[in-house]
Design a protein around this motif. Structure first.
Motif, PDB file in Angstrom:
ATOM      1  N   GLU A   1       0.279  13.026  -8.232  1.00  0.00           N
ATOM      2  CA  GLU A   1      -0.269  14.168  -8.010  1.00  0.00           C
ATOM      3  C   GLU A   1       0.568  14.896  -7.731  1.00  0.00           C
ATOM      4  OE1 GLU A   1      -3.445  14.743  -7.334  1.00  0.00           O
ATOM      5  OE2 GLU A   1      -3.178  16.757  -6.682  1.00  0.00           O
ATOM      6  N   LEU A   2       2.271  15.118  -7.357  1.00  0.00           N
ATOM      7  CA  LEU A   2       3.141  16.659  -7.687  1.00  0.00           C
ATOM      8  C   LEU A   2       2.883  16.480  -9.532  1.00  0.00           C
ATOM      9  CD1 LEU A   2       5.153  14.988  -4.969  1.00  0.00           C
ATOM     10  CD2 LEU A   2       4.211  17.436  -5.177  1.00  0.00           C
TER      11      LEU A   2
ATOM     12  N   HIS B   1      -1.077  15.229 -12.241  1.00  0.00           N
ATOM     13  CA  HIS B   1      -2.398  15.174 -11.109  1.00  0.00           C
ATOM     14  C   HIS B   1      -3.418  15.578 -11.650  1.00  0.00           C
ATOM     15  CE1 HIS B   1      -1.111  19.967 -12.483  1.00  0.00           C
ATOM     16  NE2 HIS B   1      -0.064  19.229 -11.213  1.00  0.00           N
TER      17      HIS B   1
ATOM     18  N   MET C   1       1.098   7.746  -5.713  1.00  0.00           N
ATOM     19  CA  MET C   1       0.361   8.606  -6.222  1.00  0.00           C
ATOM     20  C   MET C   1       0.701   9.910  -5.812  1.00  0.00           C
ATOM     21  SD  MET C   1      -3.113   6.324  -4.837  1.00  0.00           S
ATOM     22  CE  MET C   1      -3.986   8.316  -4.230  1.00  0.00           C
ATOM     23  N   ALA C   2       1.582  10.115  -4.631  1.00  0.00           N
ATOM     24  CA  ALA C   2       2.338  11.139  -4.737  1.00  0.00           C
ATOM     25  C   ALA C   2       3.067  11.294  -5.339  1.00  0.00           C
ATOM     26  CB  ALA C   2       2.840  11.210  -2.974  1.00  0.00           C
TER      27      ALA C   2
ATOM     28  N   ILE D   1       0.585  -1.170  -0.098  1.00  0.00           N
ATOM     29  CA  ILE D   1       0.171   0.266   0.052  1.00  0.00           C
ATOM     30  C   ILE D   1       0.747   1.008   0.442  1.00  0.00           C
ATOM     31  CG2 ILE D   1      -1.255   1.437   1.714  1.00  0.00           C
ATOM     32  CD1 ILE D   1      -2.651  -1.216   2.100  1.00  0.00           C
ATOM     33  N   LEU D   2       1.904   0.909   1.027  1.00  0.00           N
ATOM     34  CA  LEU D   2       3.174   2.200   0.841  1.00  0.00           C
ATOM     35  C   LEU D   2       2.724   2.639  -0.760  1.00  0.00           C
ATOM     36  CD1 LEU D   2       4.381   5.072   1.965  1.00  0.00           C
ATOM     37  CD2 LEU D   2       6.177   2.453   3.077  1.00  0.00           C
TER      38      LEU D   2
ATOM     39  N   LEU E   1      -7.132   6.838  -3.436  1.00  0.00           N
ATOM     40  CA  LEU E   1      -5.637   6.437  -1.876  1.00  0.00           C
ATOM     41  C   LEU E   1      -6.935   5.131  -1.532  1.00  0.00           C
ATOM     42  CD1 LEU E   1      -5.974   9.791  -0.581  1.00  0.00           C
ATOM     43  CD2 LEU E   1      -4.454   8.122  -0.886  1.00  0.00           C
TER      44      LEU E   1
ATOM     45  N   LEU F   1      -9.863  11.456  -5.614  1.00  0.00           N
ATOM     46  CA  LEU F   1      -8.342  11.188  -5.252  1.00  0.00           C
ATOM     47  C   LEU F   1      -8.268  10.458  -3.797  1.00  0.00           C
ATOM     48  CD1 LEU F   1      -5.263  11.598  -5.855  1.00  0.00           C
ATOM     49  CD2 LEU F   1      -5.827  13.765  -3.892  1.00  0.00           C
TER      50      LEU F   1
ATOM     51  N   TYR G   1      -6.342  13.414 -11.770  1.00  0.00           N
ATOM     52  CA  TYR G   1      -7.495  13.342 -11.459  1.00  0.00           C
ATOM     53  C   TYR G   1      -7.280  14.844 -10.128  1.00  0.00           C
ATOM     54  CZ  TYR G   1      -7.163   9.181 -13.502  1.00  0.00           C
ATOM     55  OH  TYR G   1      -7.599   7.915 -13.615  1.00  0.00           O
ATOM     56  N   THR G   2      -8.407  15.882 -10.995  1.00  0.00           N
ATOM     57  CA  THR G   2      -8.548  17.089 -10.048  1.00  0.00           C
ATOM     58  C   THR G   2      -9.785  16.793  -9.412  1.00  0.00           C
ATOM     59  OG1 THR G   2     -10.165  17.073 -11.966  1.00  0.00           O
ATOM     60  CG2 THR G   2      -7.501  18.215 -12.601  1.00  0.00           C
ATOM     61  N   ARG G   3     -10.912  16.713  -9.045  1.00  0.00           N
ATOM     62  CA  ARG G   3     -11.796  15.973  -7.768  1.00  0.00           C
ATOM     63  C   ARG G   3     -10.847  15.214  -7.142  1.00  0.00           C
ATOM     64  NH1 ARG G   3     -16.901  14.432 -11.231  1.00  0.00           N
ATOM     65  NH2 ARG G   3     -15.606  12.709 -10.958  1.00  0.00           N
ATOM     66  N   TRP G   4     -11.020  15.722  -5.791  1.00  0.00           N
ATOM     67  CA  TRP G   4     -10.968  15.582  -4.024  1.00  0.00           C
ATOM     68  C   TRP G   4     -11.665  14.427  -4.029  1.00  0.00           C
ATOM     69  CZ3 TRP G   4      -7.812  17.311  -0.672  1.00  0.00           C
ATOM     70  CH2 TRP G   4      -7.071  18.602  -0.773  1.00  0.00           C
TER      71      TRP G   4
ATOM     72  N   LEU H   1       1.035   4.356  -2.495  1.00  0.00           N
ATOM     73  CA  LEU H   1       0.328   6.071  -2.083  1.00  0.00           C
ATOM     74  C   LEU H   1       1.501   6.494  -2.721  1.00  0.00           C
ATOM     75  CD1 LEU H   1      -0.555   5.134   1.092  1.00  0.00           C
ATOM     76  CD2 LEU H   1      -2.209   5.834  -0.560  1.00  0.00           C
ATOM     77  N   VAL H   2       2.877   5.935  -2.767  1.00  0.00           N
ATOM     78  CA  VAL H   2       4.302   6.936  -2.885  1.00  0.00           C
ATOM     79  C   VAL H   2       3.920   7.301  -4.938  1.00  0.00           C
ATOM     80  CG1 VAL H   2       6.738   7.019  -3.452  1.00  0.00           C
ATOM     81  CG2 VAL H   2       5.794   6.300  -1.236  1.00  0.00           C
TER      82      VAL H   2
END
Lengths: 364, 492
Positions: B422-423, B426, B418-419, B411-412, B438, B434, B428-431, B415-416
């Motif tokens: 996102e940086l 990005h 995805m980070a 999972i980590l 997650l 996102l 996918y603009t909608r919260w 997530l990395v």
């Protein structure tokens, strides 16, 4: 320490790392969203003025005056939009946007940045100076062609092309060379830059065509063809006949097709011989079509039966470009049963759809 | 032997096996995920470099360039009546100074050709298609638009499979660069400009580039262009979005940065035509034809002592519909894993062979150890844990901690990834999207991961048994009309 304790520590580290990653994602998204909203709100009052300048509708100069008077924080937000417009416009709008940048001290700042220790800053500075096509900047950008950073060299060459400074031609050609395994300027970037510099680069081109470096000779041959530098024809003939590099010979052939004359027909035809490389044969067949000499008819018609069917297609297309006599040859070939018939019929079909056939030929 | 004796004996056996394999399996998991983290790190570095160049990349100059290398876009199509016209229109209107579109209609039984004929006013021409590459399906005819200027060529042939259709497209291509695109994929308008850039910057060495594939399900499409990136509702799709992000975007960028990219997706890959002809094009008998082709190119180049590059370009995006049902996903994963196994086996001589540099010493062994064998070890580990529970061999807290480390690290990694996304991009603009992604990165490990591991093993087993590959049925939505569900048969 027991295995269970180790696992617990690992789980804790993983958990913290997961939480940190989620925090990075959320904070990044939040900050970007907020910055976008702020930026939009700040720029909204000036959008109309910017579009008026970029579309050439600011005839009274009011929009330019208004944007020139913007305070620094607002200008910082507007600046990327101004820079983004510049590659898309020409003429008065481009000049006006350039003046706008100058009024905010961007040109002086970029000039200073050309000697920055940061490669990114040097690149951005050269890019901006190229965009505004400021002739006074050429001498300052020129040294960047020897920059240790490849991006800086590339952007500097583009900038010099955009500025149209012919004295930079030899510098651009020099930047093509590979040093210590590091690739020189991409050929197409150099060629585009040289073409943008205009006919005054002819002397540099002549020197380049005799260069020891095949990359330089190749680019010069490309430019000679695309820029129709007829004075380069004698050197192009030598390259086609004697150069050790296949790419250079092919580029010379393309160029001769564009700038050569009747005297080049025999050389180009000779290089369609089966003993030559496939690439050169194909290039020469196309070049014969570009040359448009009726003396090529026999050679091209003979290639319609060639085992390289792509070459046969190119020969058929070349016959169409030569005109009515070429089309007559194709019609003769199309009437037969040999391999040339199909390729000839295909070329005639295409020429008919494009309206390239004489009326009588289309009817028949 | 009584039941209790059997249970006791089993307990001893499981206990002994667990004692033997528990730590190695855990270490294997940690190494797999750490290697992914390293790839993501390399990818992040590459994205940073690309993002910094974005401001002066000179796209407008490329669009206006008279020297840009021409591109032939090859679209193999089979029963694509729902999407073909929109797709071809989108391909023709892509921003690039010189490109042609070649549609190879692989014996469609629906109205694919008829739709094309009407939309583009196609007329038959007696154009000869060269035989630079050997092909199987007989060519029926060739059509071009009536105006003779629109750079579209439609080649109709008897059905002989996608790879053979692409080979026909390569034969018909007249430009020096060839890009394969699935007819149901959607390319970003600047995709050709960006994916050709490595060829333009280093024309003698770059022989192939690949672009990133993302899931189009749920996105808003107008005239064959993605205008709004959204997530589809089914969780099976959302989890695949996470998977594609981690494996396709970051994994392949990392490999490319490392200089050992051995897989370019068949849904969006660009190659030098002369190199394709040299190596013999796609192998119609291969299940993993894209993987097999790239490995063959590597082998050919290295064995001929050629200086070459295979690069992945993260930015131009090809959007494609991913499976929306477990049945279709199962078929896809079985096929992928079977293709992986058959290709790795075919090129086993390259593994650990220093002659093949990083490809032979790192990339191919990595694919053997962490792609091919991973599902086997994962399922063995799970079975042991379950048996251990049932027989009371392992303590519950210890087993839970074991699973938490293994899956928590996975999972980590996601997530990395995805980070980084996102940086940088990005998309996918909608919260809400996102948050959903997650959650999907967590849910991926509960059921989905185990199911796909099983399906992958099924594919491997089918190959080992010599079972004939059967292509499933892929249910797809049309681009413009979301209510129009179209069933498209994948084929060989």
């Amino acid at each position: 320490m027991r295995a269970g304790q180790v696992l617990l520590i690992v789980i804790a580290v993983i958990g913290l790392s997961c939480a940190s990653s989620i925090a990075v994602i959320a904070i990044s998204k939040f900050r970007r969203g907020r910055a976008d909203v702020r930026s939009r709100a700040l720029l909204a009052p000036y959008r109309h003025a910017l579009i008026a300048i970029a579309s050439g509708e600011d005839e009274d100069g009011q929009a330019k005056t208004a944007l020139s008077a913007l305070p620094a924080p607002t200008w910082d937000r507007l600046r990327p939009s101004v820079v983004a417009f510049l590659p898309k416009v020409r003429g008065t709008p481009a000049d006006d946007l350039g003046e706008l940048l100058r009024s905010h001290g961007e040109i002086e700042r970029a000039t200073r940045m050309l000697t920055s220790r940061s490669a990114i800053r040097r690149t951005r500075a050269a890019y901006l100076l190229g965009l505004v096509r400021d002739p006074n900047s050429a001498a300052l950008v020129l040294p960047l062609l020897g920059d240790p950073d490849a991006d800086v060299r590339l952007v500097a060459a583009r900038a010099l092309g955009a500025i149209g400074e012919p004295s930079a031609a030899s510098g651009v050609l020099h930047a093509l060379r590979t040093y210590h395994g590091q690739i020189g300027l991409p050929a197409w970037v150099a060629a585009e830059a040289l073409l943008a510099m205009g006919v005054q680069i002819a002397p540099a081109l002549r020197i380049g065509l005799a260069s020891e470096d095949p990359a330089v000779r190749n680019v010069c041959a490309l430019v000679a063809g695309h820029g129709t530098f007829a004075s380069a024809a004698p050197q192009l003939r030598i390259l086609l006949a004697t150069d050790s590099e296949g790419d250079v010979r092919a580029s010379a052939a393309v160029a001769l097709g564009r700038v050569g004359g009747a005297e080049d027909e025999a050389a180009l035809a000779r290089h369609t011989d089966a003993s030559e490389t496939t690439a050169l044969r194909r290039t020469c067949a196309t070049a014969l079509g570009d040359l448009g000499q009726r003396e090529s008819l026999d050679t091209l018609a003979g290639l319609l039966d060639d085992g390289d069917r792509r070459l046969a297609q190119l020969a058929a297309d070349a016959l169409v470009r030569i005109g009515s006599e070429g089309i007559t040859r194709l019609k003769e070939a199309a009437a037969g049963q040999c391999p040339s018939a199909r390729v000839a019929r295909g070329a005639l079909d295409l020429a008919g759809l494009r309206g390239q056939l004489p009326v009588s030929a289309e009817e028949s | 032997m009584t039941w209790s004796d059997f249970v006791e004996g089993s307990r001893h056996v499981i206990s002994a096996i667990m004692g033997l394999v528990a730590t190695p399996v855990l270490i294997y998991f940690l190494v797999v995920n750490t290697s992914l983290l390293v790839l993501i790190g390399l990818a992040a570095w590459e994205f940073l470099r690309q993002n910094r160049r974005k401001g002066y990349a000179g796209r407008e100059e490329t669009v206006a360039s008279q020297l840009a290398q021409g591109v032939s876009v090859v679209l193999p199509s089979y029963n694509e009546e729902a999407v073909i016209v929109t797709s071809v229109q989108a391909m023709l209107s892509m921003r690039y100074p010189r490109h042609e579109v070649i549609v190879v209609d692989d014996g469609s039984t629906d109205a694919t050709f008829e739709h094309l004929r009407r939309a583009f006013e196609l007329v038959p021409v007696q154009r000869e298609v060269p035989s630079d590459l050997p092909t199987r399906g007989t060519i029926v005819d060739v059509h071009i638009p009536r105006d003779g200027r629109t750079r579209l060529v439609v080649v109709r042939k008897e059905n002989s499979g996608k790879s053979d259709a692409i080979n026909v497209g390569i034969n018909a291509a007249v430009e020096p660069l060839v890009v394969f695109v699935d007819a149901d994929s959607i390319l970003d308008p600047d995709a050709l400009i960006v994916v050709t850039k490595p060829f333009a910057d280093d024309p003698t060495r770059v022989v192939a580039t690949g672009g990133v594939i993302r899931a189009a399900n749920g996105c808003k499409v107008v005239d064959g262009r993605i205008v709004e990136v959204n997530l589809a509702k089914p969780w099976i799709v959302r989890i695949q979005v996470v998977e594609y992000l981690r494996a396709f975007l970051l994994g392949r960028t990392g490999w490319s940065r490392f200089g050992a990219l051995i897989l370019i997706s068949g849904a969006f890959g660009m190659f030098r035509r002369d190199v394709l002809v040299e190596v013999g094009g796609l192998n119609p008998d291969s299940i993993g034809e894209d993987f097999e082709l790239v490995l063959r190119i590597h082998r050919h180049m290295i064995e001929n002592r050629r200086d070459y590059r295979v690069q992945f370009v993260a930015e131009p995006v090809s959007w494609t519909e991913v499976p929306m049902t477990a049945t279709v996903l199962r078929g896809q994963r079985k096929r992928w894993h079977r293709g992986l196994w058959e290709t790795l086996w075919k090129y086993r001589g390259m593994a650990f062979n220093p002659r093949y540099g990083r490809v032979g010493l790192v990339a191919i062994p990595y694919y053997w150890a962490f792609e091919l064998i991973a599902p086997l070890l994962e399922l063995v580990g799970l079975i042991l844990v379950v048996l251990g529970f049932a027989l009371g061999v392992v303590s519950t807290p210890y087993a839970l901690m074991f699973l938490a480390v293994a899956y928590g690290y996975a999972i980590l990694v996601t997530l990395v990834a995805m980070a980084v996304e996102e940086l940088t991009f990005h998309k996918y603009t909608r919260w809400r999207d996102l948050g959903t992604i997650l959650l999907a990165s967590v849910l991926e490990n509960v059921g989905y991961r185990q199911a796909t591991a099983w399906w992958r093993l099924e594919g491997w087993w089918a190959s080992l048994r010599g079972k004939k590959q059967v292509w499933g049925t892929m249910t797809r939505q049309g681009f413009d009309d979301e209510s129009c569900a179209v069933t498209r048969s994948e084929r060989r």
